[in-house]
Design a protein around this motif. Structure first.
Motif, short mmCIF file in Angstrom:
data_model
loop_
_atom_site.label_atom_id
_atom_site.label_comp_id
_atom_site.label_asym_id
_atom_site.label_seq_id
_atom_site.Cartn_x
_atom_site.Cartn_y
_atom_site.Cartn_z
N SER A 1 -4.91 12.13 8.55
CA SER A 1 -4.07 13.18 7.96
C SER A 1 -2.71 12.64 7.54
O SER A 1 -2.26 11.59 8.02
CB SER A 1 -3.86 14.28 8.97
N LYS A 2 -2.06 13.38 6.66
CA LYS A 2 -0.71 13.00 6.23
C LYS A 2 0.21 12.80 7.41
O LYS A 2 0.93 11.81 7.49
CB LYS A 2 -0.13 14.13 5.34
N LYS B 1 7.55 6.72 -4.74
CA LYS B 1 6.72 6.32 -3.60
C LYS B 1 7.32 5.13 -2.84
O LYS B 1 8.07 4.34 -3.39
CB LYS B 1 5.32 5.93 -4.09
N SER C 1 2.03 9.41 8.45
CA SER C 1 3.49 9.36 8.44
C SER C 1 4.03 8.84 9.76
O SER C 1 4.81 7.88 9.79
CB SER C 1 4.04 10.76 8.16
N HIS D 1 0.85 -1.17 0.00
CA HIS D 1 0.00 0.00 0.00
C HIS D 1 0.89 1.23 0.00
O HIS D 1 1.85 1.30 0.77
CB HIS D 1 -0.86 0.05 1.27
N SER D 2 0.55 2.21 -0.82
CA SER D 2 1.31 3.45 -0.80
C SER D 2 0.83 4.32 0.35
O SER D 2 -0.25 4.10 0.91
CB SER D 2 1.13 4.19 -2.12
N PHE D 3 1.64 5.32 0.65
CA PHE D 3 1.31 6.33 1.65
C PHE D 3 -0.10 6.89 1.38
O PHE D 3 -0.93 6.97 2.28
CB PHE D 3 2.36 7.45 1.53
N GLU D 4 -0.34 7.23 0.13
CA GLU D 4 -1.64 7.82 -0.23
C GLU D 4 -2.79 6.83 -0.04
O GLU D 4 -3.85 7.22 0.43
CB GLU D 4 -1.60 8.25 -1.69
N ASP D 5 -2.57 5.58 -0.40
CA ASP D 5 -3.61 4.55 -0.18
C ASP D 5 -4.06 4.59 1.27
O ASP D 5 -5.26 4.60 1.56
CB ASP D 5 -3.05 3.15 -0.46
N ILE E 1 -3.75 6.91 3.52
CA ILE E 1 -4.48 8.14 3.84
C ILE E 1 -5.94 8.02 3.43
O ILE E 1 -6.86 8.34 4.20
CB ILE E 1 -3.84 9.35 3.14
N GLU E 2 -6.14 7.52 2.23
CA GLU E 2 -7.50 7.41 1.72
C GLU E 2 -8.31 6.38 2.51
O GLU E 2 -9.43 6.66 2.93
CB GLU E 2 -7.46 7.02 0.24
N TYR F 1 6.17 1.72 -0.76
CA TYR F 1 5.03 0.82 -0.60
C TYR F 1 5.22 -0.02 0.65
O TYR F 1 6.31 -0.56 0.89
CB TYR F 1 4.89 -0.07 -1.83
#
Lengths: 164, 164
Positions: A56-57, A83, A61, A44-48, A50-51, A85
């Motif tokens: 929050s970021k 990115k 993090s 999973h990416s950082f953005e995944d 978050i979603e 993962y």
DNA sequence: TAATTGGTTCGGTGATTTCCGAACCAATAC
DNA sequence: GTATTGGTTCGGAAATCACCGAACCAATTA
């Protein structure tokens, strides 16, 4: 919790809560970890995250880094992609058990200390409860052995697996 | 911690801390419980506890009542004496184990749920980790059995003891 | 009836935890 | 050089917790 089924969402909450107090993790860390355990996606990416978690970021993090530091998860990269993962480490179950083992060992030591303290300072009380104290000590010892053999089994399984 | 030896004082802190996170007790409750386990006196009064722990009346009241409610301790009275005297319940070790058992059962159920979720939704991942998941489940089952037999042993011991 | 004893209840304070947003940084893209 | 992307760091807000002191209450004693 977005983009995941209601069933999974519920299980994430439940599992997350369990990690939260079994490993003393912050709630968000527990949920992130649960998401990864229940997912078939490898990475999973950082953005995944978050979603999925709607956090929050900064919180994501912090908690991802915490999980990495504790070796619950690890990250890898893809060439030509900045990115990171994240996924559960291959040995996360073993790590869990090793953590348990450590805490059982601590408890066993403490129980021995208490038993010998009472034997010395409160001999009458100790005599009365002797068997109970020893039964408890015995229980912890058995549990420790169970943990040790289980960990060995897991190591053996992983070695076998790596050879394929 | 007043009126007790330094050795005992240290052990109280250590044991108290252990109760604190094994049973989710407030620090003071953990210390009070530890004091009683390490003492030969049968029955500490409210005042004794205040003096030993150097805590306020209100805190001691709250935490004693909490421990009673959770059945870690009990109180008795003496005729012609309005005070209440507190001591560990005879079955405190068994209660501890019963608590463990409950949490293990919960965890086992959760692990089963997770295993079957992954079996259904992430079959490839499940296949890869199948044995690890099952080894873990096996471990929990063994632990549960160990707990159950230990509890039985304790009950048997207490029954035997009561007959004397 | 008044004072004392044994203990409870309530409001508040300091410490800790968890999370967030904003500012920031380093690497790549334009 | 400027803009964007991927992620970190920092300060602070909201919530929770453990504890305390003061006021309180009910039972006994004087």
């Amino acid at each position: 919790m977005q983009n995941i089924s209601e069933e999974k969402c519920k299980l994430v909450e439940e599992l997350g809560l369990s990690f939260e107090d079994n490993h003393n993790l912050p709630p968000l860390a527990g949920r992130i970890y649960a998401v990864m355990i229940l997912s078939s996606v490898d990475g999973h990416s950082f953005e995944d995250i978050i979603e999925i978690t709607s956090a929050s970021k900064s919180s994501v993090s912090t908690n991802l880094n915490l999980l990495v530091q504790l070796k619950f998860i690890e990250y890898f990269t893809k060439t030509g992609d900045r990115k990171r993962y994240f996924r559960t480490t291959k040995n996360y179950l073993r790590i869990t058990l090793e953590e348990y083992l450590e805490s059982i060992e601590k408890e066993l030591n403490l129980v021995k200390k208490v038993n010998s303290f009472n034997k010395e300072h409160n001999p009458e009380k100790f005599k009365k409860n002797k068997n109970l104290g020893l039964i408890f000590q015995e229980y912890l010892t058995t549990q420790k052995e169970n943990l040790e053999t289980t960990i060995k089994k897991m190591i053996a399984f992983n070695n076998e697996f790596d050879q394929l």
